[in-house]
Design a protein around this motif. Structure first.
Motif, PDB file in Angstrom:
ATOM      1  N   SER A  35       0.909  -1.072  -0.082  1.00  0.00           N
ATOM      2  CA  SER A  35       0.173  -0.012  -0.368  1.00  0.00           C
ATOM      3  C   SER A  35       1.496   1.641  -0.056  1.00  0.00           C
ATOM      4  N   ARG A  36       2.624   1.323  -0.027  1.00  0.00           N
ATOM      5  CA  ARG A  36       2.892   2.219   0.031  1.00  0.00           C
ATOM      6  C   ARG A  36       3.014   2.677  -1.395  1.00  0.00           C
ATOM      7  N   ALA A  37       2.437   4.064  -1.844  1.00  0.00           N
ATOM      8  CA  ALA A  37       1.990   5.092  -2.610  1.00  0.00           C
ATOM      9  C   ALA A  37       3.248   5.765  -3.034  1.00  0.00           C
ATOM     10  N   PHE A  38       3.304   6.287  -4.489  1.00  0.00           N
ATOM     11  CA  PHE A  38       4.295   7.086  -4.979  1.00  0.00           C
ATOM     12  C   PHE A  38       3.404   7.794  -6.582  1.00  0.00           C
ATOM     13  N   SER A  61       7.990  13.567   3.292  1.00  0.00           N
ATOM     14  CA  SER A  61       9.372  14.322   3.258  1.00  0.00           C
ATOM     15  C   SER A  61      10.445  13.046   2.715  1.00  0.00           C
ATOM     16  N   ASP A  62      11.783  13.533   2.252  1.00  0.00           N
ATOM     17  CA  ASP A  62      12.158  13.198   1.253  1.00  0.00           C
ATOM     18  C   ASP A  62      13.171  12.239   3.225  1.00  0.00           C
ATOM     19  N   GLU A  63      13.043  11.937   3.740  1.00  0.00           N
ATOM     20  CA  GLU A  63      13.172  11.038   4.989  1.00  0.00           C
ATOM     21  C   GLU A  63      12.784   9.954   3.771  1.00  0.00           C
ATOM     22  N   VAL A  64      11.122   9.478   4.106  1.00  0.00           N
ATOM     23  CA  VAL A  64      10.710   8.466   3.783  1.00  0.00           C
ATOM     24  C   VAL A  64      10.426   8.612   1.872  1.00  0.00           C
ATOM     25  N   THR A  65      10.522   9.523   1.448  1.00  0.00           N
ATOM     26  CA  THR A  65      11.039   8.784   0.026  1.00  0.00           C
ATOM     27  C   THR A  65      12.259   7.791  -0.549  1.00  0.00           C
ATOM     28  N   SER A  66      13.222   8.614   0.282  1.00  0.00           N
ATOM     29  CA  SER A  66      14.745   7.969  -0.058  1.00  0.00           C
ATOM     30  C   SER A  66      13.930   6.202   0.619  1.00  0.00           C
ATOM     31  N   LEU A  78       2.744  -2.195   6.788  1.00  0.00           N
ATOM     32  CA  LEU A  78       3.846  -2.219   8.129  1.00  0.00           C
ATOM     33  C   LEU A  78       2.659  -1.131   8.619  1.00  0.00           C
ATOM     34  N   ALA A  79       3.276  -1.736  10.176  1.00  0.00           N
ATOM     35  CA  ALA A  79       2.329  -0.156  11.232  1.00  0.00           C
ATOM     36  C   ALA A  79       3.763   1.188  11.083  1.00  0.00           C
ATOM     37  N   GLY A  80       4.849   0.818  11.237  1.00  0.00           N
ATOM     38  CA  GLY A  80       5.240   1.920  10.683  1.00  0.00           C
ATOM     39  C   GLY A  80       5.188   2.314   9.690  1.00  0.00           C
ATOM     40  N   ASP A  81       4.563   2.294   8.651  1.00  0.00           N
ATOM     41  CA  ASP A  81       4.296   2.833   7.407  1.00  0.00           C
ATOM     42  C   ASP A  81       3.429   4.151   7.831  1.00  0.00           C
ATOM     43  N   GLU A  82       2.513   4.322   8.581  1.00  0.00           N
ATOM     44  CA  GLU A  82       1.573   5.075   8.952  1.00  0.00           C
ATOM     45  C   GLU A  82       2.033   6.064   9.862  1.00  0.00           C
ATOM     46  N   ALA A  83       3.298   5.976  10.413  1.00  0.00           N
ATOM     47  CA  ALA A  83       4.169   7.080  11.477  1.00  0.00           C
ATOM     48  C   ALA A  83       4.811   7.796   9.539  1.00  0.00           C
ATOM     49  N   ASP A  84       5.269   7.301   8.469  1.00  0.00           N
ATOM     50  CA  ASP A  84       5.963   7.918   7.775  1.00  0.00           C
ATOM     51  C   ASP A  84       5.012   8.246   6.715  1.00  0.00           C
ATOM     52  N   ARG A  85       3.724   7.952   6.800  1.00  0.00           N
ATOM     53  CA  ARG A  85       2.011   8.536   5.806  1.00  0.00           C
ATOM     54  C   ARG A  85       1.944   9.491   6.076  1.00  0.00           C
ATOM     55  N   GLN A  86       1.715  10.732   8.223  1.00  0.00           N
ATOM     56  CA  GLN A  86       1.720  11.333   8.702  1.00  0.00           C
ATOM     57  C   GLN A  86       3.186  12.826   8.184  1.00  0.00           C
ATOM     58  N   THR A  87       3.756  12.063   7.775  1.00  0.00           N
ATOM     59  CA  THR A  87       5.406  13.383   7.731  1.00  0.00           C
ATOM     60  C   THR A  87       4.926  13.976   6.461  1.00  0.00           C
ATOM     61  N   ARG A  88       5.429  15.304   5.654  1.00  0.00           N
ATOM     62  CA  ARG A  88       5.017  16.002   5.082  1.00  0.00           C
ATOM     63  C   ARG A  88       5.896  16.605   4.333  1.00  0.00           C
ATOM     64  N   TYR A  89       6.488  16.923   3.132  1.00  0.00           N
ATOM     65  CA  TYR A  89       7.753  17.254   2.409  1.00  0.00           C
ATOM     66  C   TYR A  89       7.603  18.855   2.192  1.00  0.00           C
TER      67      TYR A  89
END
Length: 139
Positions: A35-38, A61-66, A78-89
């Motif tokens: 379910s990761r989106a690009f 964020s650039d960190e999540v993209t990388s 992944l459960a950890g991806d939920e926190a990643d989805r809350q970041t913003r560029y």
């Protein structure tokens, strides 16, 4: 941002073309397994991670993209991806002036709306109450 194609090809991607603004075609890609989106910007060739909400596509964020572009598909959400989805560029040129998280932005806006100030005159949620007319009572 360079993409490592061996990891990119581990995703089972579903793609669709988006025309959000005239002349700015995008291709949204979502992995059916994790379910990761690009998004791929057709004009620039840039690829970055996004979170798709009902009305908006939020660039992460650039960190999540990388991280997402360099990792192989985890083949599950992944459960950890939920926190990643809350970041913003945040563009580097204005990163000092803009709060880094949606929660920080919401707290700052609420403080401004309520007129609550901290000791140093900045707005904040946990500021002590200020006397209404401090200069008149000190004479």
């Amino acid at each position: 941002m360079d993409t490592i194609f061996s990891t990119w090809n581990t995703h089972c991607l579903i793609s669709r073309r988006l025309g959000l603004a005239p002349g700015q075609a995008l291709i949204q890609r979502v992995c059916n397994d994790c379910s990761r989106a690009f998004v791929d910007e057709c004009a620039t060739g840039e690829r970055y991670a996004v979170h798709v909400s009902i009305f908006k596509i939020h660039r992460l964020s650039d960190e999540v993209t990388s991280k997402w572009l360099s990792e192989k598909c985890p083949a599950q959400r992944l459960a950890g991806d939920e926190a990643d989805r809350q970041t913003r560029y945040i563009p580097r040129a204005v990163s000092i002036a803009i709060p880094a998280s949606p929660a920080t932005t919401a707290n700052a806006l609420n403080a401004v709306r309520s007129g609550v100030q901290t000791k140093n005159g900045t707005f904040g949620q946990n500021a002590p109450p200020q006397p209404e007319n401090a200069s008149a009572s000190s004479s």
